[in-house]
Design a protein around this motif. Structure first.
Motif, short mmCIF file in Angstrom:
data_model
loop_
_atom_site.label_atom_id
_atom_site.label_comp_id
_atom_site.label_asym_id
_atom_site.label_seq_id
_atom_site.Cartn_x
_atom_site.Cartn_y
_atom_site.Cartn_z
N PRO A 189 2.82 -1.45 -7.48
CA PRO A 189 1.84 -2.51 -7.64
C PRO A 189 2.40 -3.64 -8.48
CG PRO A 189 0.83 -0.36 -8.00
CD PRO A 189 2.31 -0.14 -7.91
N SER A 190 2.04 -4.84 -8.15
CA SER A 190 2.56 -6.00 -8.86
C SER A 190 2.08 -6.01 -10.31
CB SER A 190 2.08 -7.28 -8.17
OG SER A 190 2.40 -8.41 -8.96
N PRO A 191 2.99 -6.31 -11.25
CA PRO A 191 2.58 -6.37 -12.66
C PRO A 191 1.95 -7.70 -13.03
CG PRO A 191 4.94 -6.79 -12.48
CD PRO A 191 4.45 -6.48 -11.08
N SER A 192 1.84 -8.60 -12.06
CA SER A 192 1.33 -9.93 -12.35
C SER A 192 -0.09 -9.86 -12.90
CB SER A 192 1.32 -10.78 -11.07
OG SER A 192 0.60 -11.97 -11.28
N VAL A 193 -0.43 -10.73 -13.85
CA VAL A 193 -1.80 -10.77 -14.34
C VAL A 193 -2.52 -12.00 -13.81
CG1 VAL A 193 -1.28 -9.53 -16.44
CG2 VAL A 193 -1.09 -12.01 -16.42
N SER A 194 -1.75 -13.10 -13.43
CA SER A 194 -2.37 -14.36 -12.95
C SER A 194 -3.15 -14.05 -11.58
CB SER A 194 -1.39 -15.47 -12.67
OG SER A 194 -0.16 -15.39 -13.20
N ASP B 219 -6.76 -1.13 -13.48
CA ASP B 219 -6.54 -2.55 -13.20
C ASP B 219 -6.50 -2.74 -11.69
OD1 ASP B 219 -6.35 -3.19 -15.90
OD2 ASP B 219 -4.19 -2.81 -15.95
N VAL B 220 -7.23 -3.74 -11.22
CA VAL B 220 -7.32 -4.03 -9.79
C VAL B 220 -6.56 -5.31 -9.51
CG1 VAL B 220 -8.85 -4.42 -7.83
CG2 VAL B 220 -9.58 -2.91 -9.70
N PHE B 221 -5.59 -5.24 -8.59
CA PHE B 221 -4.79 -6.40 -8.20
C PHE B 221 -5.14 -6.81 -6.78
CE2 PHE B 221 -2.44 -4.23 -11.47
CZ PHE B 221 -1.90 -5.25 -12.25
N ARG B 222 -5.40 -8.08 -6.59
CA ARG B 222 -5.63 -8.63 -5.24
C ARG B 222 -4.52 -9.63 -4.97
NH1 ARG B 222 -10.87 -10.05 -5.36
NH2 ARG B 222 -11.60 -8.29 -4.06
N ASN B 223 -3.71 -9.32 -3.96
CA ASN B 223 -2.56 -10.17 -3.59
C ASN B 223 -1.68 -10.47 -4.80
OD1 ASN B 223 -3.47 -10.31 -0.90
ND2 ASN B 223 -4.82 -12.03 -1.40
N ALA C 288 -6.20 -4.88 6.53
CA ALA C 288 -7.02 -5.93 5.90
C ALA C 288 -6.19 -7.18 5.63
CB ALA C 288 -7.61 -5.40 4.60
N GLY C 289 -6.89 -8.29 5.51
CA GLY C 289 -6.22 -9.57 5.29
C GLY C 289 -5.81 -9.83 3.86
N GLU C 290 -6.01 -8.85 2.98
CA GLU C 290 -5.58 -8.97 1.59
C GLU C 290 -4.95 -7.67 1.14
OE1 GLU C 290 -9.15 -9.67 -0.61
OE2 GLU C 290 -9.78 -7.58 -0.55
N LYS C 291 -4.07 -7.76 0.16
CA LYS C 291 -3.45 -6.57 -0.41
C LYS C 291 -4.18 -6.21 -1.70
CE LYS C 291 0.68 -6.81 -2.34
NZ LYS C 291 2.16 -6.84 -2.52
N LEU C 292 -4.88 -5.09 -1.69
CA LEU C 292 -5.61 -4.64 -2.86
C LEU C 292 -4.93 -3.38 -3.40
CD1 LEU C 292 -8.31 -5.65 -4.22
CD2 LEU C 292 -9.33 -3.58 -3.28
N GLU C 293 -4.61 -3.38 -4.69
CA GLU C 293 -3.91 -2.26 -5.33
C GLU C 293 -4.63 -1.89 -6.62
OE1 GLU C 293 0.64 -3.20 -5.02
OE2 GLU C 293 -0.47 -5.09 -5.18
N LEU C 294 -4.77 -0.59 -6.86
CA LEU C 294 -5.37 -0.09 -8.08
C LEU C 294 -4.30 0.62 -8.91
CD1 LEU C 294 -7.85 -0.53 -6.20
CD2 LEU C 294 -8.90 1.46 -7.30
N VAL C 295 -4.22 0.26 -10.20
CA VAL C 295 -3.27 0.89 -11.13
C VAL C 295 -4.08 1.52 -12.26
CG1 VAL C 295 -1.30 0.58 -12.64
CG2 VAL C 295 -1.50 -0.79 -10.57
N VAL C 296 -3.90 2.83 -12.46
CA VAL C 296 -4.65 3.57 -13.47
C VAL C 296 -3.66 4.05 -14.54
CG1 VAL C 296 -6.22 5.49 -13.90
CG2 VAL C 296 -6.21 4.36 -11.66
N LYS C 297 -3.88 3.64 -15.78
CA LYS C 297 -3.00 4.03 -16.87
C LYS C 297 -3.74 4.96 -17.83
CE LYS C 297 -0.20 -0.20 -16.80
NZ LYS C 297 0.24 -1.38 -17.60
N ASN C 298 -3.16 6.14 -18.00
CA ASN C 298 -3.75 7.08 -18.95
C ASN C 298 -3.60 6.58 -20.38
OD1 ASN C 298 -5.00 9.50 -19.79
ND2 ASN C 298 -3.00 10.48 -20.14
N SER C 299 -2.58 5.76 -20.62
CA SER C 299 -2.31 5.29 -21.98
C SER C 299 -3.47 4.48 -22.55
CB SER C 299 -1.03 4.46 -22.00
OG SER C 299 -1.13 3.36 -21.12
N ASN C 300 -4.08 3.64 -21.71
CA ASN C 300 -5.21 2.85 -22.22
C ASN C 300 -6.52 3.20 -21.52
OD1 ASN C 300 -4.93 1.71 -19.70
ND2 ASN C 300 -4.48 -0.36 -20.42
N LYS C 301 -6.43 4.17 -20.57
CA LYS C 301 -7.61 4.66 -19.86
C LYS C 301 -8.40 3.52 -19.21
CE LYS C 301 -7.71 8.85 -22.57
NZ LYS C 301 -6.29 8.62 -22.94
N HIS C 302 -7.65 2.74 -18.43
CA HIS C 302 -8.25 1.64 -17.66
C HIS C 302 -7.71 1.62 -16.23
CE1 HIS C 302 -10.19 -0.06 -21.18
NE2 HIS C 302 -10.67 -1.04 -20.44
#
Length: 424
Positions: free
Chosen positions: A404-409, A253-257, A237-251
């Motif tokens: 996965p990138s920790p970036s939030v921006s 997070d989806v990162f795109r590029n 795919a033309g974009e990098k999509l990564e999913l990070v699942v944390k049990n600590s906050n039970k969320h």
């Protein structure tokens, strides 16, 4: 006095000119130089395998070429009817590989020419192939022609039977991956029935993967041979999509590029059936499917599930779970799956690809090796140890694990087994 000086100068000049005129018409004594003898050019050698008139060879036979003081200029492999077959040299120029497997019980002749740019040397040989073997190992490849995958999609080749360790190098040598743009990688034997290929880092978005598992007729040990030759060309795919699942906050997070684009509550596996922690890959997507646990230990039921995305062979999925919306983000109540709301399940289903990485953290239970596409759960240093062939030095240097990138921006493939997960 002036006249004498002019005459003397003229006479001196004339004396000098005489031998110069003589040089134009011959080589007088004192001016001839002997040319140094030129060394003879180094001898060219060219040796081929198979040796002439060998019989009952596998249809995976390659043309082995050993050449000295010259380079291979042409390889002409012809069948019994004189039809030429196309092929390619190995990168190290040790052999020429036909683009397709040879025919069973076929006769072939080959002529190879090598040259140093001034002289050429030619050798020929001929051979026949074996009859179709009775014992064949089934093969499959988890890659489909013309499909688009996420950046973590490994190349996975599976076998219906165990490949003995002593035969794995030969099998691995017949697995070819070409990437555009170039991203060298390594094969890793997850088990005797599965070998996986990846690069040190996730594929670059937009990469084209071309794969050939050239295994038809290849000896695989214990009198068995590969069943087929498989090819596939797919795109990342033309974009990098990564999913990070944390049990600590039970969320989730989806990162795109590298930029976080969405966060959603999730309920993971309860204490008796915890979710696995590690980096997984989305293996399959089903808009609607059946989870059937009848006949298995524990809870038994058969229920329809919406927007299911498989993460492990053991039955861990991301899926819609309207029954646990009140628990999502607060407590874990599933049998190991990642429960999300119907609306979040739809959004994920519409935005993810098979091959996108999913990293789960903090559950206390480590992802089992080989339970899904687990190539990215190994560090690069660990991954290269799983190759049956020597790994080039430039690929041995440790590379930081991809996080996965920790970036939030073409191609027939092994079918993904039907889900047998507990309701989660």
């Amino acid at each position: 006095m002036g006249a004498l000086r002019r005459f003397g100068l003229a006479a001196a000049t004339a004396v000098v000119l005489v031998p110069l005129t003589s040089c134009d018409t011959g080589d007088p004594a004192g001016f001839k130089q002997n040319a140094a003898p030129q060394p003879a050019p180094p001898a060219q050698t060219l040796e081929l395998t198979p040796a002439a008139e060998q019989k009952d060879l596998p249809v995976s036979t390659e043309i082995g070429i050993t050449v000295a003081n010259a380079s291979v200029r042409s390889v002409a492999l012809a069948d019994a009817k004189g039809r030429l077959l196309s092929g390619q040299m190995r990168p190290d120029n040790s052999a020429w590989i036909p683009d397709k497997p040879l025919d069973y019980k076929g006769r072939y002749s080959v002529t190879v020419t090598a040259t140093d740019g001034r002289r050429a040397i030619t050798k020929s040989t001929s051979f026949t192939t074996m009859a179709e073997p009775q014992r064949q190992v089934g093969t499959g490849m988890y890659l489909f022609d013309d499909h688009t995958y996420g950046v973590a999609m490994p190349v996975v080749v599976e076998f219906s039977e165990q490949i003995p360790e002593k035969s794995r190098a030969q099998v691995e040598s017949r697995l070819f991956v070409t990437t555009t743009p170039a991203q060298p990688g390594v094969w890793h034997w997850m088990s005797g029935r599965q070998v996986t290929y990846r690069a040190p880092e996730y594929w670059k978005p937009g990469t084209v993967l071309s794969v050939r598992a050239a295994l038809k007729g290849l000896p695989m040990g214990e009198g068995r041979y590969g069943d087929d030759d498989r090819k596939a060309t797919a795109k990342i795919a033309g974009e990098k999509l990564e999913l990070v699942v944390k049990n600590s906050n039970k969320h989730i997070d989806v990162f795109r590029n590298g930029k976080k684009v969405r966060s959603m509550p999730v309920s993971l596996g309860k204490a008796s059936t915890p979710s696995s922690s590690g980096t997984m890959v989305i293996m399959d997507k089903q808009e609607s499917t059946i989870f059937d646990t009848t006949g298995e230990p524990g809870d038994q039921y058969r229920v329809q599930i919406q927007y299911a995305q498989r993460l492990t062979w053991g039955g861990e999925f991301i899926h819609s779970a309207p029954w646990s919306v009140g628990d999502q983000g607060n407590r874990n109540v599933s049998h190991g799956c990642l429960n999300v709301s119907p609306s979040n399940a739809v959004w994920l289903f519409q935005n993810t690809h098979v091959g996108d990485p999913v990293t789960v953290k903090g559950t206390g239970v480590k992802l089992e090796r080989g339970n899904g596409f687990t190539a990215w759960d190994l560090s690069w240093k660990e991954f290269v140890k799983g190759s049956a062939l020597p790994v080039p030095q430039e690929l041995l240097e440790p590379v930081p694990a991809v996080a996965p990138s920790p970036s939030v921006s073409a191609t027939p493939s092994v079918a993904v087994p039907s889900p047998t997960d507990s309701i989660n």
